[in-house]
Design an enzyme around this catalytic site. Structure first.
Site, PDB file in Angstrom:
ATOM      1  N   LYS A 171      25.980  -3.392   0.825  1.00  0.00           N
ATOM      2  CA  LYS A 171      27.531  -3.310   0.963  1.00  0.00           C
ATOM      3  C   LYS A 171      28.142  -2.536   2.021  1.00  0.00           C
ATOM      4  O   LYS A 171      29.298  -2.214   2.179  1.00  0.00           O
ATOM      5  CB  LYS A 171      28.194  -2.643  -0.287  1.00  0.00           C
TER       6      LYS A 171
ATOM      7  N   ARG B 176       0.678  -1.055  -0.130  1.00  0.00           N
ATOM      8  CA  ARG B 176       0.104  -0.204   0.022  1.00  0.00           C
ATOM      9  C   ARG B 176       0.803   1.178  -0.127  1.00  0.00           C
ATOM     10  O   ARG B 176       0.652   2.146  -0.851  1.00  0.00           O
ATOM     11  CB  ARG B 176      -0.972   0.126   1.262  1.00  0.00           C
ATOM     12  N   THR B 177       1.832   1.375   0.952  1.00  0.00           N
ATOM     13  CA  THR B 177       2.377   2.641   0.967  1.00  0.00           C
ATOM     14  C   THR B 177       3.243   2.823  -0.165  1.00  0.00           C
ATOM     15  O   THR B 177       3.409   4.009  -0.740  1.00  0.00           O
ATOM     16  CB  THR B 177       3.318   2.629   2.400  1.00  0.00           C
TER      17      THR B 177
ATOM     18  N   ARG C  51      11.147   3.918   3.966  1.00  0.00           N
ATOM     19  CA  ARG C  51      10.715   2.992   4.963  1.00  0.00           C
ATOM     20  C   ARG C  51      11.699   2.099   5.288  1.00  0.00           C
ATOM     21  O   ARG C  51      12.701   1.595   4.410  1.00  0.00           O
ATOM     22  CB  ARG C  51       9.733   1.917   4.488  1.00  0.00           C
TER      23      ARG C  51
ATOM     24  N   HIS D  14       4.321   5.690  11.706  1.00  0.00           N
ATOM     25  CA  HIS D  14       4.309   5.464  10.232  1.00  0.00           C
ATOM     26  C   HIS D  14       2.972   6.725  10.285  1.00  0.00           C
ATOM     27  O   HIS D  14       1.744   6.263  10.086  1.00  0.00           O
ATOM     28  CB  HIS D  14       3.227   4.106  10.132  1.00  0.00           C
TER      29      HIS D  14
HETATM   30  N1   CP Z   1      -0.616  -0.297   5.724  1.00  0.00           N
HETATM   31  C1   CP Z   1       0.665  -0.453   5.370  1.00  0.00           C
HETATM   32  O1   CP Z   1       1.585   0.235   5.599  1.00  0.00           O
HETATM   33  O2   CP Z   1       0.790  -1.417   4.234  1.00  0.00           O
HETATM   34  P1   CP Z   1       2.209  -1.766   3.607  1.00  0.00           P
HETATM   35  O3   CP Z   1       2.868  -2.531   4.338  1.00  0.00           O
HETATM   36  O4   CP Z   1       1.503  -2.478   2.190  1.00  0.00           O
HETATM   37  O5   CP Z   1       2.652  -0.415   2.964  1.00  0.00           O
END
Ligand code: CP
Length: 312
Positions: free
Chosen positions: A89, A59-60, A110, A138
């Protein structure tokens, strides 16, 4: 739109009510524009977004990449930064950030370590967006969660929400808890196995902002009294012991009986992905909002990219 500067998106606490309203209004405009005249289809023409994901995502990552492209920008990315960038590396995050500063106009990151996005933002000359930092935060998920809640309960007055599942390692529930302090008369019920309880820093923050909270272990007791059940996955990958994981796994499943006991006006949310905590047969219930919630991620992320580049 009013004049706000948004330099980085690192944590939920950075959003006050005015900024939240601006983000939500902008997301509304993005949704309208996307299915209408497409006046903003070239707004980010010439801009490049680097998506640097050291952990998996559906999703993100894809909603950010879609958002950037739908606004006319382009994307540079790697399937898995941990394996296919020079992190493999031994390159440090700060060196990678410095280098990407020269190649892109915004970085969506991320990472597996809490605090990584904040560290990157300290040295970055371009905006950093935290797309999840370990068990930290998040914030863009919390924004789309709040956008979904505001849509269901305009004004968010007297909202009672149960957060269920992995509250210890779950960054979505941490970020959402921070964001809920921006609203009045909110009550949070944390429902988790003993090994996955919400951490003390969040509870202290809620106390500081006079947000009422309590802890429960019995979802059957809680389901009829809340306006929102926010289910989460037990995140196997974050547990340090198999015993702890087994003590938490499959403990909370939102069965049809539990959904039947919920208020007709209540909503069911989940950041997704899910494992077994919401059976597929619940998907057709009008209270199930998790797919709409994920779709809202596109509008919220379009809004954030727009606001990061629109300093007018
Ligand atoms: N909700 C969420 O962060 O989903 P993903 O891990 O698929 O990005």
């Amino acid at each position: 739109m009013s004049a706000f500067t948004l330099d980085h998106v690192i944590e939920s606490q950075q959003f006050d009510r005015d900024l939240l309203e601006l983000v939500f209004q902008t997301a509304d405009q993005m949704k309208t524009d996307l299915y209408g005249e497409r006046r903003l289809a070239k707004f980010l023409d010439g801009k490049i977004m680097a998506s640097l994901f050291y952990e998996p995502s559906t999703r993100t990552r894809f909603s950010f990449e879609s958002a950037m492209r739908r606004l006319g920008g382009s994307v540079i990315t790697t399937e898995n930064a941990r394996e296919f960038s020079s992190a493999a590396k031994g390159e440090s995050l700060s060196d990678s950030t410095r280098i990407m500063n020269g190649y892109a106009d915004v970085i969506v990151m991320r990472h597996n370590e809490a605090g990584s996005a904040a560290r990157a933002a300290e040295i970055s000359t371009i905006p950093i967006i935290n797309a999840g930092d370990g068990a930290g935060q998040h914030p863009t998920q919390a924004l789309l969660d709040m956008y979904t809640i505001v849509d269901a309960f305009p004004g968010v007055n007297d909202l009672k929400i149960a957060m269920v599942g992995d509250l210890r390692y779950g960054r979505t529930v941490r970020s959402l808890s921070y964001l809920l302090t921006k609203y009045e008369k909110v009550e949070i019920i944390f429902v988790s196995p003993p090994v996955c309880k919400m951490e003390g820093d969040i509870k202290a923050y809620l106390d500081k902002y006079s947000i009422s909270w309590r802890e429960e272990t019995d979802l059957e007791k809680v389901a009829p009294e809340v306006d929102c059940i926010y289910m989460t996955r037990i995140q196997k990958e974050r547990f340090h012991s198999v015993e702890d994981y087994q003590a938490a796994a499959s403990k909370y499943i939102l069965s049809p009986e539990l959904v039947f006991a919920m208020k007709p006006s209540a909503i069911i949310m989940h950041p997704l992905p899910r494992v077994d905590e919401i059976p597929g047969e619940i998907d057709g219930d009008p209270r199930a909002r998790y797919f709409e919630q994920a779709q809202n991620g596109l509008y919220i992320r379009m809004a954030l990219l727009y606001l990061l580049f629109n300093k007018e």
